[in-house]
Write an enzyme that holds these catalytic residues in place. Structure first.
Site, mmCIF file in Angstrom:
data_model
loop_
_atom_site.group_PDB
_atom_site.id
_atom_site.type_symbol
_atom_site.label_atom_id
_atom_site.label_comp_id
_atom_site.label_asym_id
_atom_site.label_seq_id
_atom_site.Cartn_x
_atom_site.Cartn_y
_atom_site.Cartn_z
ATOM 1 N N ASP A 174 57.083 -48.486 65.807
ATOM 2 C CA ASP A 174 57.757 -48.881 64.562
ATOM 3 C C ASP A 174 59.263 -48.913 64.757
ATOM 4 O O ASP A 174 59.985 -49.392 63.881
ATOM 5 C CB ASP A 174 57.411 -47.902 63.437
ATOM 6 N N ASP B 271 45.690 -51.707 61.759
ATOM 7 C CA ASP B 271 46.560 -50.523 61.733
ATOM 8 C C ASP B 271 45.715 -49.258 61.589
ATOM 9 O O ASP B 271 44.547 -49.306 61.202
ATOM 10 C CB ASP B 271 47.525 -50.671 60.541
HETATM 11 C C1 DGJ Z 1 52.538 -48.783 60.218
HETATM 12 C C2 DGJ Z 1 52.829 -49.954 61.078
HETATM 13 O O1 DGJ Z 1 53.248 -49.553 62.330
HETATM 14 C C3 DGJ Z 1 53.876 -50.841 60.409
HETATM 15 O O2 DGJ Z 1 54.230 -51.890 61.233
HETATM 16 C C4 DGJ Z 1 53.321 -51.314 59.109
HETATM 17 O O3 DGJ Z 1 52.243 -52.160 59.326
HETATM 18 C C5 DGJ Z 1 52.926 -50.140 58.243
HETATM 19 N N1 DGJ Z 1 52.051 -49.236 58.940
HETATM 20 C C6 DGJ Z 1 52.248 -50.598 56.988
HETATM 21 O O4 DGJ Z 1 51.781 -49.563 56.221
#
Ligand code: DGJ
Length: 750
Positions: free
Chosen positions: A569, A499
């Site tokens: 997301d 991430d």
């Molecule tokens: C952003 C990501 O897109 C989410 O899926 C998740 O992993 C969060 N970060 C966790 O902090």
């Protein structure tokens, strides 16, 4: 195919009231893909002029396309109008400072702080295949690859004599795909440093301005929405200055004819294989022509090219389609599936995963994860992914990034125990990292505050209460990698979600020398690539999924290391119609992270049927993002059937051709798409009714991409029809209810 031939252009010009005859000896370069031709020529005095890019041309002498007989005229001994010539002709790699006032590809500052440069043709070389990209002493640079029998590469050597600067223009031409890739390698053959302040990777000068520009724009949770606008005089473009390719603009542009739609018209697609600051601009000039340029963003960029050193630009992929956007996208999909994505999972189905992020956020421990895994394993889910919150003392997003040590208060019994338990349930285990980050509240920051990107004496901007690590510093990378390795070697980990949740501010490094500070943006990206390269080399069987606050780094650079990327997301099935449609313009659906999540959806609060969420997530890697122990029993009961459906249709999504039928940006009442096997033996059509409509007849949906001479059984309708009928008359779809979906399987019945 690359063809090089010499020719002579003869023409007459009035000069000072006298008609004079001229002849110009040209070296012509003709690059042919199956359906396209790209042509340019070197003049006797070394101008490298662009002649043509478009549908395939015959074996003609294309020198006339340089329009040398047109005003303004300058060649060889006649230099009285060089300035006008420079600002009018089409150039392969325009330079700043000697009369071309349009967008340039190269700008320098020499030892006297002078900025003019002019590259002249020197020689050429043709090699089979495609060389990989790596700058001496630095990381590999992601790029498409090709064997000797798949492509050949033309290298044009250009020189600026006063600067002793060499630029090698690389053109790789694919034999069986309508693809040409471009990049440039600079070499300093002089005795003094040359500051490269602008080094773009490609330029195409089109001979008219009758194009629309398509870009993929958005924000967090609505990445890559499609925008189309008519080109107009002046400059129009997109960029990123955030240190990553960004949620806001994706490094993809298509210039298309005004009649271009999914199935017809011309489309020129450009994609930058890079994950940092980029720049793409279409400029309609005074002569109603269009110059398109693409490359690393020149804003805040400077590279000190020392004597004897080189600088390698990332590559631009150019795709030509004479059958609309659909064929352009399918070419990108094939190229990226076959010639960019690598590793163990390149051609393999991906495990059906369940990720605990939306299920628990930071509120989990070993028992909770095992509860989820136990239930998930009964339903056929194959992998548990432990998301953010397992390390340091991280119980919210305010601490511990950089402290990649298991928090045994949450992961009681340790990571090895948790992973063994998950494995005992017959499931694989995956883990989340955010390796580029450092929290102010972390042991790492206490020990190495200077490892964060910063400008001494200036306050550091926080975002999500975190800073970005200085990945230009190999000591930082080595340390973070050693921590990751400790975790990866401590248990049977088979997947990593990488991430990246904030962008760069105060771009300064505590270790780079002053004169190299502006190299930080690019060195940062190369540092990320270096770590990813080490990871995929040392752990070839681990499935790497990239992510950046959702889809802020969904780019071809990342696909070189990870065969899949978390698309957004926003997991709402209806929002995903737009996000996945836009993403598929350039990137293969097989690479799109797509999960079924719980309702009301956490991002938009919308409730959609479980079946629709499943059908939309089928266009991607497929998985779950919910607490399977707490969702309604009726939904849970559907999971085994959804997984069967995924197993049945995923080969089509991974290896077939995608045909977009609907478009949520034009008609927000419905959407539809198909995946057709390469041999046309079967296909999957998915239809989503966004809003129901009262008292109206059924919709007719026409199939695409089938073999018109084959007979297909449409299993769900028990109808036997020819491909011709299915594609011209279509099938009737009568549906009730908002947000509902149906899938139709077409199987060849010959
Ligand atoms: C952003 C990501 O897109 C989410 O899926 C998740 O992993 C969060 N970060 C966790 O902090």
């Amino acid at each position: 195919m690359i063809k090089v031939y010499e020719s002579v252009v003869n023409y007459d010009r009035w000069i000072n009231n006298e008609l004079k005859s001229f002849s110009e000896k040209l070296i012509n370069f003709k690059l042919d893909t199956p359906d396209s031709t790209y042509a340019f020529s070197a003049t006797e005095d070394g101008f490298l002029l662009h002649a043509y890019y478009g549908k395939s041309l015959g074996e003609d002498d294309l020198g006339y396309l340089l329009k040398l007989n047109e005003n303004p005229f300058t060649l060889k001994s006649n230099l009285r109008e060089k300035g006008t010539f420079m600002d009018a002709k089409s150039f392969e790699y325009p330079c700043y400072g000697t009369g071309d006032y349009r967008e340039s590809c190269l700008k320098v500052l020499d030892k006297n702080n002078m900025s003019a440069c002019e590259l002249h043709y020197d020689s050429y070389e043709i090699i089979k295949g495609k060389p990989s990209l790596r700058q001496k002493g630095l990381s590999v640079i992601p790029a498409t690859f090709a064997d000797e029998d798949e492509a050949s590469t033309l290298i044009i050597r250009m020189v600026d004599k006063p600067l002793k600067l060499v630029a090698k223009l690389y053109y790789t031409v694919f034999n069986d795909k309508n693809v040409i890739t471009r990049n440039v390698i600079f070499e300093n053959e002089g005795e003094d440093d040359i500051n490269l302040t602008r080094v773009l990777s490609a330029c195409v000068d089109f001979d008219n301005s009758n194009y629309d520009m398509i870009t993929l724009n958005g924000s967090w949770a609505r990445e890559r929405f499609v925008e189309r606008c008519r080109l107009h005089h002046g400059k129009q473009g997109i960029d990123s200055v955030k240190g990553e390719s960004s949620h806001q603009n994706n490094p993809f542009v298509a210039l298309v004819s005004s009649n271009c739609n999914e199935d017809m018209g011309e489309a020129f697609g450009f994609n930058f294989v890079y994950s940092g600051n980029f720049y793409a601009c279409a400029e309609v000039t005074q002569h109603k022509r269009t110059r398109f340029v693409m490359g690393i963003n020149p804003l805040d960029f400077n590279w000190v090219l020392e004597p004897g050193f080189d600088f390698v630009t990332p590559e631009v992929v150019m795709v030509y389609s004479d059958e609309g956007l659909g064929k352009m996208s399918r070419t990108f999909h094939d190229l990226y599936r076959e010639n960019l994505i690598r590793g163990y999972y390149k051609d393999k189905p991906r495990p059906v995963l369940i990720n605990n992020w939306e299920a628990t956020y930071f509120n989990f421990n070993t028992d909770k994860l095992i509860d989820i895994a136990r239930e998930a394993s009964k339903l056929g889910i194959e992998m548990l992914v432990m998301d953010d919150g397992w390390f340091g003392h991280r119980d919210s997003d305010n601490s511990s990034l950089g402290d990649w040590f298991v928090n045994e208060n949450k992961i009681t019994g340790g990571l090895k125990h948790l992973v063994s338990e998950v494995n005992r349930l017959g499931m694989k285990f995956g883990i989340w990292f955010e390796p580029e980050m450092i929290s102010p509240d972390s042991e790492l920051f206490k020990a190495h505050p200077d490892w964060a990107i910063q400008i001494k004496g200036r306050s550091m901007t926080q975002s999500r209460e975190q800073y970005v690590l200085d990945y230009s510093n190999s000591e930082v990378r080595d340390y973070i990698y050693s921590l990751m390795k400790n975790i990866l070697d401590s248990a049977n980990i088979e997947y990593i979600k990488w991430d990246m949740n904030r962008q760069i501010t105060e771009a300064g490094s505590t270790t780079l020398p002053v004169r190299k500070q502006r190299e930080l943006w690019h060195r940062y990206v190369l540092g990320v690539y270096d770590l990813m390269d080490r990871l995929v080399t040392d752990y070839p069987h681990i499935l790497l999924e990239n992510c950046s606050g959702g889809g802020a780094r969904f780019d071809a650079g990342m696909l070189y290391f990870s065969p899949q990327i978390w698309t957004s997301d926003d997991t709402d099935a209806i929002e995903r119609l737009k996000i996945q449609y836009g993403t598929s313009m350039c990137y293969p659906p097989s690479a799109m992270g797509a999960h079924v999540s719980d309702c009301p959806n956490h991002t938009v609060g919308r409730t959609t049927p479980f079946d629709t969420r499943g059908d939309v997530a089928l266009v991607g890697t497929f998985g779950y993002e919910l607490d399977v122990t707490r969702i309604p029993e009726a939904d849970r009961a559907k999971i085994p059937g959804q997984i069967d459906k995924f197993k049945k249709y995923n080969p089509l999504v991974r290896t077939g051709d995608q045909y977009r039928i609907g478009n949520m940006f034009e008609d927000n009442m419905w959407d539809a798409w198909m995946f057709v096997a390469k041999d046309k033996s079967e296909a999957l059509l998915t239809f989503v009714q966004v809003l129901g409509r009262p008292n109206t007849p059924s919709r007719t949906i026409k199939a695409k991409g089938l073999d018109e001479n084959k007979t297909y059984l449409v299993e769900e309708l028990n109808l036997r029809l020819s491909g011709k009928t299915l594609m011209n008359a279509g099938i009737s779809i009568d549906m009730y209810g908002d947000f509902s979906s149906k899938t139709y399987h077409f199987v060849s019945a010959d």
